[in-house]
Structures are given as structure tokens and as C-alpha cells.
Design an enzyme around this catalytic site. Structure first.
Site, PDB file in Angstrom:
ATOM      1  N   HIS A  93       0.776   9.919   4.736  1.00  0.00           N
ATOM      2  CA  HIS A  93       1.706  11.034   4.543  1.00  0.00           C
ATOM      3  C   HIS A  93       2.651  10.807   3.362  1.00  0.00           C
ATOM      4  CE1 HIS A  93       4.695   8.776   7.178  1.00  0.00           C
ATOM      5  NE2 HIS A  93       5.508   9.263   6.262  1.00  0.00           N
ATOM      6  N   ASP A 123      -3.068   7.755   9.658  1.00  0.00           N
ATOM      7  CA  ASP A 123      -1.987   7.897   8.678  1.00  0.00           C
ATOM      8  C   ASP A 123      -1.849   6.659   7.785  1.00  0.00           C
ATOM      9  OD1 ASP A 123       0.026   9.136   7.297  1.00  0.00           O
ATOM     10  OD2 ASP A 123       1.595   8.727   8.766  1.00  0.00           O
ATOM     11  N   SER A 202       8.544   4.468   5.524  1.00  0.00           N
ATOM     12  CA  SER A 202       7.153   4.744   5.886  1.00  0.00           C
ATOM     13  C   SER A 202       6.182   3.933   5.047  1.00  0.00           C
ATOM     14  CB  SER A 202       6.852   6.228   5.699  1.00  0.00           C
ATOM     15  OG  SER A 202       7.595   7.006   6.593  1.00  0.00           O
TER      16      SER A 202
END
Length: 369
Positions: A93, A123, A202
Site C-alpha cells: 500500500h 500487502d 508502514s
């Protein structure tokens, strides 16, 4: 508009007062520590992060114009880490809508990067850098051996602050985590930590006290979008390792898939469910069954729709996998994803107002599907 400066003013005043008090205590002899590292836990944190920081990067992303909302900043950041001399792990992402990429090393040097592998199902993305060799690489640990209460260390670039270190503990694994971006649906279990994971973290590593990567930072959990998330969510290292191996050898992940599309029963007209003899909204309706898919080869039946896309006849409804009841399409997808190609699973489907067993042998994934 007056409350924020007042709060910050009080906060700074409190910090200054505490610092003065601690300084007086130290000079007065009431604090006996004579070196900056006092406890074994402090020493461990410093040792682990000293080794891991050179392997950790900030991922700098320029987002495509067509993926931006009006007024949005086209520049975004995430985190990542070297697992091989020129390969970096991050979240899919982070780079999903990228126009261009670069990574900034822990020493501030910036080099170009390119996406060379993606696995939206968990992801994860792999980047290759040019013009530099990894100052350090991180190795993976065994996430299945994590014990609640075990120490975790997160390193990344939250809010663009690079080389930010946060400690906490591993708390629990969870099955009950659905995402609004429809990514990561094949993560069997997400893991939760009190280590801070915020925007920009992230893709960064979650380390144990040995310095092994036990997970990849992914998100934080919050009761609503109006409340900051305080529970860190990470992807277990074991499925990341498996994915990286698949991406390097095959080019695509090799987790199990039926190859069909689903609809959740909870989103259907209750009258349509009653006509089909269903008394519960638990289960996943098979919508489309592409030719050649594992679902098609096993005889799964899709739903019929009219020219306007409205359901006319319900297809098979998967209500159990290997004897375990399922609640939703997400539940079906993640359970099937725990298997590998060549393995067989036993579905229980609702068909013609009764439960019918269907055995499915999972197929190897290819880049085409």
C-alpha cells in the site's frame, strides 16, 4: 485555536521543571547511576537498534496524479528494510499508486528504487535499489514462536521522522481485522503490538530482542477514523518469508485460492436468502467462477444475474471449510490462503436448499491470474 498553544505551553513547562528536578537530584547525589545505560533492557534495545538502523530505510513516494484527491499532497512516505544486498521489503500500500520512488538510507543518502515484486494479498512489495549496496541486512525470525508479553522493537519513519525507534510488547494475534483498502485479505492472522506504528511506519521491521524480524509494520487499529490508533498491527514474518521466496522463484505468491469471486450474504436482500432456504447471513456467496479456476474444476456454481447486474439466482454458498464454519467471504479467503497449491480442501456449500460437500484441489498461481 487557543487550546493547542496552551497545552503545548504547559507541556514544555512541565518538561523543564522535571528536567531541573532530575538535574538537582543527580547533583545532590540522590541518583546513583553513573552511566547512561543502566538496565539490561536498555542495553538490549540500544544493541538491537544499533545493528538494525543501517538496514532500515525511508521509502519516498511520488503519487500519480490520477490517484490523488483534490488538494492532496503528491509526496508520501513509508518505511522498509534490506533483506538482501539490493532488495528491500515494504508494504504494497506504500507503493501501490507510485509514479516514482526513492529510498533514503539511515545516513541520509537517497537512491532510486524500483518495484520488482508485489503481493497485495498480504500487502507486501519488494523494491530493488541501484547505486548502493545494503549497509546491513536483517534476517527473519519465527513469528509463530512469539509469546504474549514478549518485547518488540519497531523502527521506521512515522510522520516522516526517520530512524524513529519504539519499543513495546507483542500482545495477541487476531483474525477479526478487515481493511477498507481490500488489501491483506490473505493474511491468516495479523499480530498486535504496543510498539508505536503510525503513518510512515508502514513497511518497517518489527524486531524481537534478538534483532530478528518477526513482522512487518502494516497499520494501527482504531475504533474510528476520528480517534488515533494506539494498537500496532503487523504482518507475521513467516508469511512474509514464504511470499518473498515465491516472488523470487515463481514471480507470484503461491498461497491457496479458489479463483472465484464472492459476495457477503449480509449485503443481500433478506427475502432472496429466505427463498434460497437460508436462515443465516453467515457464509460466502460464490458470484463468478472463471473457467480453469480451482473452483470451476471442482464444480462450484456461480450466481446468475440479469442484464442490469441484479441477482436472479444464488450460486453456491460456502458455509464451512474442512468442517469449520465460516462467517464471510473474508473468512473464506484467509482460510483457503493458509494452504498451498496441490493441497485439497473440503468445502461445505449450500446448494438447492441443502448442504453439499465439494472437494477442491488448489492450483498453482501464475502471473496471468
Amino acid at each position: 485555536m487557543t487550546s493547542r498553544p496552551a497545552v503545548w505551553g504547559r507541556g514544555i513547562g512541565l518538561v523543564l521543571l522535571l528536567s531541573a528536578a532530575l538535574g538537582a537530584a543527580y547533583l545532590g547525589g540522590r541518583v546513583t547511576a553513573q552511566r547512561p545505560l543502566v538496565t539490561s533492557d536498555e542495553i538490549n534495545t540500544v544493541e538491537v537498534t544499533r545493528v538494525a538502523l543501517p538496514a532500515t530505510v525511508r521509502v519516498d513516494v511520488r503519487i500519480r496524479d490520477d490517484a490523488l484527491q483534490q488538494g492532496e499532497d503528491p509526496n508520501d512516505t513509508g518505511s522498509g528494510f534490506f533483506y538482501k544486498k539490493n532488495l528491500i521489503v515494504t508494504n504494497y500500500h506504500v507503493v501501490q499508486n507510485q509514479e516514482s520512488l526513492s529510498v533514503t538510507l539511515s545516513d541520509g543518502k537517497t537512491v532510486p528504487a524500483k518495484v520488482v515484486g508485489i503481493d497485495p494479498g498480504i500487502d507486501i512489495a519488494v523494491l530493488r535499489v541501484t547505486g548502493v549496496s545494503a549497509p546491513k541486512v536483517l534476517g527473519f525470525g519465527d513469528s509463530s514462536r512469539l509469546i504474549p508479553g514478549q518485547k518488540t522493537i519497531a523502527i521506521g519513519a512515522p510522520l516522516k521522522y526517520q530512524n524513529f525507534i519504539s519499543t513495546g510488547i507483542y500482545s495477541a494475534a487476531t483474525l477479526d481485522l478487515q481493511r477498507p483498502d481490500n488489501l491483506g485479505g490473505e493474511v491468516g492472522e495479523y499480530m498486535l503490538t504496543t510498539s508505536m506504528i503510525q503513518g510512515g511506519n508502514s513497511g518497517g521491521p518489527i524486531l524481537d530482542s534478538r534483532g530478528a524480524v518477526v513482522g512487518v509494520a502494516d497499520a494501527n487499529a482504531s475504533p474510528s477514523q476520528l480517534v488515533p490508533g494506539i494498537i500496532g498491527v503487523f504482518i507475521p514474518a513467516n508469511i512474509v518469508k514464504q511470499s518473498l521466496s515465491d516472488l523470487e522463484t515463481v514471480g507470484v505468491s503461491q498461497r491457496g485460492t479458489l479463483g472465484v469471486t464472492f459476495q457477503d450474504l449480509a449485503n443481500l436482500d433478506p427475502a432472496l436468502l429466505r427463498l434460497s432456504g437460508l436462515s443465516s447471513s453467515n457464509g460466502a456467496l460464490v458470484s463468478d467462477v472463471p473457467a480453469g479456476s480451482a473452483g470451476a474444476r471442482s464444480g462450484l456454481r456461480g450466481s446468475l444475474k440479469n442484464n442490469e447486474g441484479q441477482l436472479v439466482t444464488l450460486g453456491d454458498v460456502i458455509v464451512a471449510i474442512d468442517g469449520a464454519r465460516v462467517t464471510s467471504s473474508y473468512d473464506v479467503i484467509r482460510r483457503v490462503a493458509t494452504k498451498r497449491p496441490g493441497q485439497a480442501i473440503n468445502l461445505t456449500v449450500w446448494r438447492n436448499k441443502k448442504e453439499v460437500p465439494v472437494k477442491v484441489t488448489l492450483l498453482k498461481r501464475t502471473l496471468a491470474n
